[in-house]
Design an enzyme around this catalytic site. Structure first.
Site, short mmCIF file in Angstrom:
data_model
loop_
_atom_site.label_atom_id
_atom_site.label_comp_id
_atom_site.label_asym_id
_atom_site.label_seq_id
_atom_site.Cartn_x
_atom_site.Cartn_y
_atom_site.Cartn_z
N ARG A 97 96.41 -77.04 61.63
CA ARG A 97 95.77 -78.32 61.95
C ARG A 97 96.33 -78.90 63.26
NH1 ARG A 97 97.70 -82.65 63.12
NH2 ARG A 97 99.09 -82.69 61.33
N ALA A 249 94.67 -88.44 67.70
CA ALA A 249 95.40 -87.42 66.95
C ALA A 249 95.93 -87.98 65.64
CB ALA A 249 96.55 -86.89 67.80
N GLU A 370 103.75 -87.94 66.44
CA GLU A 370 102.65 -88.91 66.63
C GLU A 370 103.05 -90.30 66.12
OE1 GLU A 370 100.47 -87.74 68.40
OE2 GLU A 370 100.24 -85.62 67.98
#
Length: 391
Positions: A97, A249, A370
């Site tokens: 992913r 994201a 992230e």
């Protein structure tokens, strides 16, 4: 339908999806389970993906690279369809992913939104098919959560730009054909499309990882990399550019984490029904059923939150703090689901014969990248109070 899948969708969440959404989910699940799942434990164990460029081309052929973008060969799907794709890919492995997220939501999105039309035409069609691979260079060795303090710099030299600096923990770095690099300039932070074939550019894989081992992670070095004027993103200045990409994201992570959670929950349920102790299936004991019920609750709530945020994104009303809410909750709860599932499997829970320990290890990285737990907590706190507690 697999009885385990029916048991896990206890709340009937499938009824909230359209036929098109279910069709895309089925297509991605079929490909991922047939082409990736049989190999991913070996990739994780070896710390290397067999033929990552070939895998990227297969994902491109499936149409999932930059799928939520429009034009340039991209599919132009909804945010919900993209989210379901992330869930199915991470149900196989977070590293797979990540490859798709970095390609589509970081590198391709940055070019699609911020680059010149010439740069878009040069890269996006080939990236959509997987012929070209991209990476996203923001994080530096000394500056992770504080990108405003980055040291990578770009200066004008005649009509060109010259870049110097280092980026680290960069997914796809050593296999990328183009790197989106964010650098300090006299005009503020600006973004650049950097061909990795440019003289002075180098990428080295980061070794000794115990998480995301089925993913390429690299350090990027830029030593007087000279670029033409058209390589710079013409309009965007400051952190608004990279943060807009990170928000894309993070949305995929909100969904993806639930894929790892679902696979771990399904594995634990299947194992508990077949494993016997004291003359009965482990699933028949009250403490096991409490664990299964608690995992079911958190998985169901996580998917509902992801779907709610996706509907808002499709409606154009999604706010960054809401993405932080989803990322913080869903990754944290997915990690807890994996840890609980591992206890149900007992000693088998630490074996790569089952996916649970691999998902658990991977999510330790997903929890941090992230945006760390601390950063998303403060984003939510600021949204609630109006007070900035970052400094």
């Amino acid at each position: 339908m697999d009885p385990i899948d029916v048991a896990i969708d206890l709340a009937g969440l499938d009824d909230l999806l359209t036929d098109d959404e279910r069709d895309i989910r089925t297509a991605v699940r079929t490909m991922a389970q047939a082409r990736i799942a049989p190999h991913v434990a070996g990739w994780f164990e070896r710390g290397a993906v067999d033929d990552p460029r070939g895998l990227t081309r297969e994902l491109g052929a499936l149409g999932v690279l930059g799928m939520h973008l429009t034009g340039y060969g991209c599919a132009g799907t909804s945010a919900t369809q993209y989210g379901l794709t992330c869930l199915e890919l991470e149900a196989v492995d977070s590293g797979v992913r990540s490859l798709v997220s970095v390609q589509g939501s970081l590198a391709m999105y940055a070019l699609w939104r911020h680059a010149t039309e010439e740069t878009r035409q040069e890269w996006l069609p080939r990236m959509a098919t997987g012929e070209a691979i991209g990476c996203f260079g923001l994080t530096e060795p000394d500056h992770g959560s504080d990108p405003a303090a980055m040291r990578t710099s770009a200066r004008r030299s005649g009509g060109d730009w010259v870049l110097n600096g280092r980026k680290t923990w960069i997914t796809n770095g050593s296999i990328a054909d183009v790197a989106v690099i964010w650098a300090r300039t006299d005009e503020g932070i600006r973004g650049f499309a950097v061909p990795t074939s440019a003289p002075g550019f180098a990428a080295h894989d980061i070794g000794h990882k115990m998480s995301l081992r089925a993913s390429v992670t690299s350090e990027l070095l830029l030593d007087d990399v000279r670029l033409p004027a058209g390589a710079v993103f013409p309009e965007v200045r400051g952190l608004a550019g990279p943060l807009s990409c990170l928000n894309e994201a993070r949305f995929g992570i909100v969904w993806g984490a639930m894929g790892a959670a679902r696979d771990s929950l399904a594995t634990a349920l299947r194992y508990s029904l077949s494993r016997e102790q004291f003359g009965r299936p482990v699933a028949g004991f009250q403490l096991t059923q409490q664990k299964l019920a608690d995992m079911q609750l958190e998985y169901t709530k996580g998917v509902l939150l992801a779907l709610h945020l996706a509907r808002r994104k499709d409606a154009g009303t999604l706010r960054p703090a809401q993405v932080s809410l989803g990322k913080l909750n869903n990754v944290r709860q997915a990690l807890e689901i994996c840890r609980t599932a591992r206890t149900i499997l007992g000693a088998s829970g630490i074996s790569l014969e089952y996916p649970v320990i691999r998902h658990m290890d991977n999510l330790e990285s997903v929890l941090t990248y992230e945006g760390t737990v601390e950063m998303h907590t403060l984003v939510i706190g600021k949204a609630m109070t109006g007070l900035d507690a970052f400094r």
